[in-house]
Every structure is written in structure tokens, then in C-alpha cells.
Design a protein around this motif. Sequence first.
Motif, PDB file in Angstrom:
ATOM      1  N   ALA A  79      72.274  61.324  23.038  1.00 44.63           N
ATOM      2  CA  ALA A  79      70.980  61.689  22.443  1.00 44.63           C
ATOM      3  C   ALA A  79      70.081  60.453  22.352  1.00 44.63           C
ATOM      4  O   ALA A  79      70.556  59.330  22.143  1.00 44.63           O
ATOM      5  N   ASP A  80      68.780  60.676  22.530  1.00 42.88           N
ATOM      6  CA  ASP A  80      67.823  59.564  22.490  1.00 42.88           C
ATOM      7  C   ASP A  80      67.945  58.767  21.191  1.00 42.88           C
ATOM      8  O   ASP A  80      67.844  57.536  21.194  1.00 42.88           O
ATOM      9  N   ALA A  81      68.182  59.496  20.082  1.00 43.96           N
ATOM     10  CA  ALA A  81      68.259  58.819  18.789  1.00 43.96           C
ATOM     11  C   ALA A  81      69.491  57.911  18.673  1.00 43.96           C
ATOM     12  O   ALA A  81      69.524  57.007  17.829  1.00 43.96           O
ATOM     13  N   LYS A  82      70.499  58.157  19.525  1.00 43.18           N
ATOM     14  CA  LYS A  82      71.736  57.393  19.446  1.00 43.18           C
ATOM     15  C   LYS A  82      71.813  56.289  20.502  1.00 43.18           C
ATOM     16  O   LYS A  82      72.764  55.488  20.505  1.00 43.18           O
ATOM     17  N   THR A  83      70.839  56.244  21.400  1.00 44.48           N
ATOM     18  CA  THR A  83      70.897  55.282  22.507  1.00 44.48           C
ATOM     19  C   THR A  83      70.987  53.837  22.004  1.00 44.48           C
ATOM     20  O   THR A  83      71.798  53.037  22.481  1.00 44.48           O
ATOM     21  N   GLY A  84      70.135  53.493  21.038  1.00 42.34           N
ATOM     22  CA  GLY A  84      70.144  52.129  20.492  1.00 42.34           C
ATOM     23  C   GLY A  84      71.471  51.762  19.875  1.00 42.34           C
ATOM     24  O   GLY A  84      71.981  50.640  20.072  1.00 42.34           O
ATOM     25  N   ASP A  85      72.075  52.703  19.138  1.00 43.31           N
ATOM     26  CA  ASP A  85      73.367  52.442  18.510  1.00 43.31           C
ATOM     27  C   ASP A  85      74.451  52.204  19.561  1.00 43.31           C
ATOM     28  O   ASP A  85      75.308  51.313  19.401  1.00 43.31           O
ATOM     29  N   HIS A  88      80.953  59.484  20.318  1.00 41.82           N
ATOM     30  CA  HIS A  88      79.740  60.301  20.461  1.00 41.82           C
ATOM     31  C   HIS A  88      79.984  61.630  21.172  1.00 41.82           C
ATOM     32  O   HIS A  88      79.044  62.390  21.406  1.00 41.82           O
ATOM     33  N   ARG A  89      81.256  61.898  21.499  1.00 44.54           N
ATOM     34  CA  ARG A  89      81.653  63.165  22.128  1.00 44.54           C
ATOM     35  C   ARG A  89      80.862  63.447  23.398  1.00 44.54           C
ATOM     36  O   ARG A  89      80.315  64.529  23.602  1.00 44.54           O
ATOM     37  N   VAL A  90      80.788  62.448  24.230  1.00 48.59           N
ATOM     38  CA  VAL A  90      80.157  62.585  25.541  1.00 48.59           C
ATOM     39  C   VAL A  90      81.121  62.010  26.577  1.00 48.59           C
ATOM     40  O   VAL A  90      82.171  61.459  26.230  1.00 48.59           O
ATOM     41  N   SER A  91      80.776  62.144  27.838  1.00 48.00           N
ATOM     42  CA  SER A  91      81.629  61.614  28.888  1.00 48.00           C
ATOM     43  C   SER A  91      81.452  60.098  29.004  1.00 48.00           C
ATOM     44  O   SER A  91      80.457  59.529  28.542  1.00 48.00           O
ATOM     45  N   ARG A  92      82.400  59.455  29.660  1.00 42.91           N
ATOM     46  CA  ARG A  92      82.284  58.021  29.904  1.00 42.91           C
ATOM     47  C   ARG A  92      81.100  57.734  30.821  1.00 42.91           C
ATOM     48  O   ARG A  92      80.441  56.702  30.690  1.00 42.91           O
ATOM     49  N   GLY A  93      80.845  58.668  31.741  1.00 43.76           N
ATOM     50  CA  GLY A  93      79.695  58.505  32.629  1.00 43.76           C
ATOM     51  C   GLY A  93      78.385  58.457  31.864  1.00 43.76           C
ATOM     52  O   GLY A  93      77.471  57.700  32.212  1.00 43.76           O
ATOM     53  N   ALA A  94      78.281  59.269  30.790  1.00 43.48           N
ATOM     54  CA  ALA A  94      77.067  59.268  29.977  1.00 43.48           C
ATOM     55  C   ALA A  94      76.881  57.923  29.282  1.00 43.48           C
ATOM     56  O   ALA A  94      75.757  57.413  29.162  1.00 43.48           O
ATOM     57  N   ILE A  95      77.993  57.337  28.825  1.00 42.68           N
ATOM     58  CA  ILE A  95      77.909  56.022  28.187  1.00 42.68           C
ATOM     59  C   ILE A  95      77.518  54.961  29.214  1.00 42.68           C
ATOM     60  O   ILE A  95      76.661  54.099  28.958  1.00 42.68           O
ATOM     61  N   ARG A  96      78.123  55.030  30.407  1.00 49.78           N
ATOM     62  CA  ARG A  96      77.779  54.054  31.445  1.00 49.78           C
ATOM     63  C   ARG A  96      76.307  54.140  31.819  1.00 49.78           C
ATOM     64  O   ARG A  96      75.661  53.122  32.073  1.00 49.78           O
ATOM     65  N   THR A  97      75.774  55.345  31.853  1.00 44.87           N
ATOM     66  CA  THR A  97      74.345  55.507  32.165  1.00 44.87           C
ATOM     67  C   THR A  97      73.485  54.852  31.095  1.00 44.87           C
ATOM     68  O   THR A  97      72.471  54.201  31.391  1.00 44.87           O
ATOM     69  N   THR A  98      73.889  55.005  29.839  1.00 48.34           N
ATOM     70  CA  THR A  98      73.115  54.452  28.719  1.00 48.34           C
ATOM     71  C   THR A  98      73.126  52.928  28.722  1.00 48.34           C
ATOM     72  O   THR A  98      72.135  52.284  28.349  1.00 48.34           O
ATOM     73  N   VAL A  99      74.246  52.334  29.152  1.00 50.41           N
ATOM     74  CA  VAL A  99      74.364  50.870  29.117  1.00 50.41           C
ATOM     75  C   VAL A  99      74.374  50.281  30.526  1.00 50.41           C
ATOM     76  O   VAL A  99      74.855  49.153  30.728  1.00 50.41           O
ATOM     77  N   ALA A 100      73.825  51.020  31.506  1.00 51.13           N
ATOM     78  CA  ALA A 100      73.931  50.613  32.910  1.00 51.13           C
ATOM     79  C   ALA A 100      73.433  49.197  33.147  1.00 51.13           C
ATOM     80  O   ALA A 100      74.059  48.404  33.856  1.00 51.13           O
ATOM     81  N   ASP A 101      72.278  48.831  32.535  1.00 53.87           N
ATOM     82  CA  ASP A 101      71.707  47.499  32.776  1.00 53.87           C
ATOM     83  C   ASP A 101      72.456  46.397  32.045  1.00 53.87           C
ATOM     84  O   ASP A 101      72.185  45.208  32.250  1.00 53.87           O
TER      85      ASP A 101
END
Length: 305
Positions: free
Chosen positions: A163-169, A187-200
Motif C-alpha cells: 500500500a502507498d501508505a506503507k511504502t515509506g515504512d 505486510h502480507r504481500v509477496s516478496r516480489g512486491a517488496i522487491r518492487t518497492t525497494v528496487a532502487d
Amino acid sequence: MANLAYKRVSTDQQSTARQNLVLDEAGIEDPVVFEEDPGTSSRLHPLQRPKFRALLDYARPGDTVHISEMFRLVRGTGHILDVLDVLHRDQVALRIHDGAFSAMDLTARHPRTGELLSTVKFMVQTLATAGELQRDLQRELTYDGLRAAEAKGSKGGRRPAVADAKTGDVRTAYLEGRSIAALARDHRVSRGAIRTTVADLLPDHTATEEDATAPEQPVTLDMPGKVADFLRTTELEPAERAALDQGATVRRGQGYTLRVTAVPAVHRQLLARCQPLDGGQDLPAVPAQRKARREYENRVSTLTP
């Protein structure tokens, strides 16, 4: 007058042993056999199947098509009537050797009008509708099972994005040393979702111009059932297949639509895949399928390029 035998199995794990037995017991004289490749789905209209098209091209007036059971050739009511119309036009008889249709002359026509006898049409529609009812009940039971599993906390399909609100955390926790697997659990999401959030922030990340472009957001569109049925029999890319498999079925009277969530690019790829439904390439256009494809095309055309 030739005897033409047609065979088909729905998966490559099945065999034609039972069909062979039924046709052998029928004592067909010198049959010319047309057998579809293993795994040819019943959802694909018979007039679009390679071997049945080859059979029709080979057939001559007075020939007879022999099938072990009706469902080897057709499932839905519309498919049956389409095939009977073509066989009548080409003056080819149809003989079913087992099952509910085995005692019927499916090609019987009125001697004056030449139309399919109303009694034959009624029986064909009744028996086919009974088969469709059975499959609908199976789908409903499957849906009820999924709902029951969801009520217990088990949810199918792809896990949601962060979720956008959780991206910073998430980014802060990752920089502090939290692992991707642990963040996915938290955060009950896939590892791929986490990798996308922290890709850079990943060690092997290299900045490119693509990073400055916002990724396409998934869009949900209703895909007509006839389009979905065709695509399930088509070779798809992994992303296309995943979008189709994760679609939610929505009943619409006797038919259904598939609620598909995917990025616009995948929707456009799926639309391109079902182009054969408009006919061409020696395949006849089935009006209901062509209409369904155009409905989907109208919905995809509303997406922003």
C-alpha cells in the motif's frame, strides 16, 4: 461413401482407448481416422479445430462422420447446431455410437423445408442444456469451496502490492537491515512486491531512464466468457496466462464473464491473441464469438496507451 471417424481427448494425460473400443464395436467399415492433438479443449469451437476442419475438407456428400460420444465433438448447444448446419450443407451424416445421442438421427430434416426437424432440435437443445447445467453446478461448487476457504483466512490469487501508505515504512525497514522475506510476511504481500518497492535500493540496481517512468497500474476489465474460453486453449505468455488464471468468474444468465485484472499492455496482448475469433486463416467466423471479441475490444480501447 466413406466412413470418417473423429477422436479427441481434452488433456495429454488421457488416451483414446475407450473411443477406440466403442468405434471398434460399432463395426465401422474402413474408417478414415481424424484425431486431434492431445489436449485439444472442448472449449475450442469444433469448426476451429485443425483435425475436424481437415475432416470437413475431406468429406464428400453421402459420407458419414462417426464419433464415440457427442462430447468428443461438442459441448454447448450453439456448437452442436453450428456443426449440424455445416454437415447438412455438405450432405454429410453424423453417427454417435454411445451416450444420450446414440439413438437419434441428428441430421434428420423436414422433407419440404429442409430445416432441422423441430423434435431433433428440441432433443439436442435439451440434452446439451442438461450437460451445461451439470458443468455450471460444478463451477458453483468450486466457487462455494473457494468462498469457504476465504472465510477461513485462505485467499487465492496473487498477493496485493504494498500500500502507498506503507511504502515509506518498508523502505526504511529495508535500509535498517530487515530482510525482504521478513517484510513480505509482515505486510502480507509477496516478496516480489517488496522487491518492487525497494528496487532502487537493491545492491545490483542500476539507474536507467525507465526508473523515471511510472509503471502501468493494473486495470480490471470484464472479458466475455467466449473470449476467455478461446484464450484458455491458446498459447500465452506467462503474464497473460497468470492474468487469465486469476480472473474471477461472474455468472451472466446462461453465460459468464471473466473479471481480469492486468496492466493495459497485457489486456492488449490478450485482445491480439483472440483475433482468430473474427475469422480468417481458413477458419469460419462464429457470430457469437466475433461479437464477444468486439465487446472485449471496446473495453480495451478505453485504456490509456
